[in-house]
Design an enzyme around this catalytic site. Structure first.
Site: not given
Length: 336
Positions: A14, A34, A136, A140, A191, A248
């Site tokens: 993503s 891939r 950063g 996505a 993180k 996150t």
């Protein structure tokens, strides 16, 4: 007339796809995947339905499963594969990369065994190339949905950074630069471990106060280790530190937070990973993070509890009991 700069992104996940789509709005861009079906979907349908559902991609983005053909045309090479696959893919690309082509890493992990950061892996496999990181608080799906975001190009060469910035910038995606590669890269890797702890708090329903404590003390942990490894303390207050940590730890789109949430609800790590189609870097990195912490004599109690849950079968509830046992010291204890 200015000669177009060909950007090549390696990786069909993503975030790699989103970065390739951003670059394709500014310059000729090719993505290598891939999986031939993923490459065909992007190239023909302008979608990556496996990882990004029906979100449209920039229509002039090209994709292929032919690594040699893609890499041989690269003026800028972007490595967007998971950290544990980075050495393999960089090695496959190496014979086809022209000299002095800048290489940017999107990976947010630490290599198991060697304890190397992604840019260190790239530097060892592709010597002689300027190497940097693009990092950063970048989810996505939100970026492809047109929501504003910002990132950092980190490289010690300011001129290289200035040349790379406009390749990925759009009116809604702002790209800053930073010379601190170590700090910028470590913030993204560390993180992920704290995000698992934050997710466990959600899964256990321990409350917003507790989760805020874990995120804040988690920032102190990653800053301690990051500075011990050579990062600038100020970097950890910026986009690649606090910014990436907040995104996150709080977003429903975060894979690492989701792992923690499911652990908090009582699932085993094997059950959780079996149901995921993308890599949660914190699961692989946490033991290696603790190895680095031990080498540099850095205290990381939150990471230790995450490791015990992920790798030793401890429950999330017991991990939070363990955190309650920590003795409070000065808030700035061991924080650079």
């Amino acid at each position: 007339m200015t000669t177009p700069i060909n950007v090549v992104v390696l990786g069909g996940g993503s975030w790699a796809t989103a970065v390739a789509s951003l670059a394709a709005t500014n310059t000729p861009t090719t993505l290598w995947a891939r999986d031939a079906d993923v490459a065909r979907d992007i190239d023909h349908n302008h979608r990556n339905t496996r990882f990004l559902e029906d979100r449209p991609l920039t229509e002039n983005l090209r994709a292929t499963d032919d690594l040699a053909a893609a890499v041989s045309d690269a003026d800028v090479l972007v490595m967007g594969v998971p950290s544990q696959a980075l050495r393999e893919v960089a090695g496959l690309a190496a014979p086809h990369v022209r000299p002095w082509v800048p290489v940017l890493s999107l990976s947010k992990g630490i290599e198991v065994g060697t304890r190397l950061r992604p840019t260190q892996i790239i530097g060892s496999v592709l010597p002689g190339h300027p190497v940097g990181v693009l990092a950063g608080p970048n989810l996505a799906r939100e970026i492809l949905d047109g929501k504003a975001a910002a990132s950092v190009v980190a490289t010690p060469d300011t001129e290289v950074a200035k040349a790379l910035q406009p390749l990925f910038s759009t009116p809604l995606f702002r790209v800053y630069r930073n010379a601190d590669v170590v700090g910028s890269e470590l913030g993204g890797a560390l993180k992920n471990v704290i995000a698992i702890a934050s997710g466990m708090a959600d899964g256990l329903s321990v409350g917003d106060n507790t989760r805020a404590m874990v995120v804040t003390r988690g920032l102190a942990e990653l800053t301690r280790l990051g500075v011990a490894l050579g990062g600038d303390p100020l970097t950890f207050t910026g986009l690649t530190g606090l910014g990436d940590l907040l995104a996150t730890c709080s977003s429903q789109l975060s894979r690492n937070r989701r792992v923690g949430e499911e652990l908090g609800r009582g699932k085993t790590i094997e059950e959780i990973l079996e149901g995921m189609n993308q890599v949660a870097e914190g699961v692989k990195s946490v033991r290696t993070v603790l190895e680095l912490a031990a080498i540099h004599d850095v205290s990381m109690p939150i990471a230790e509890e995450v490791d015990a849950v992920v790798n030793e079968g401890r429950t999330a509830r017991d991990a939070y009991r363990g955190l309650r046992a920590e003795v409070a010291q000065s808030e700035r204890h061991e924080v650079a």
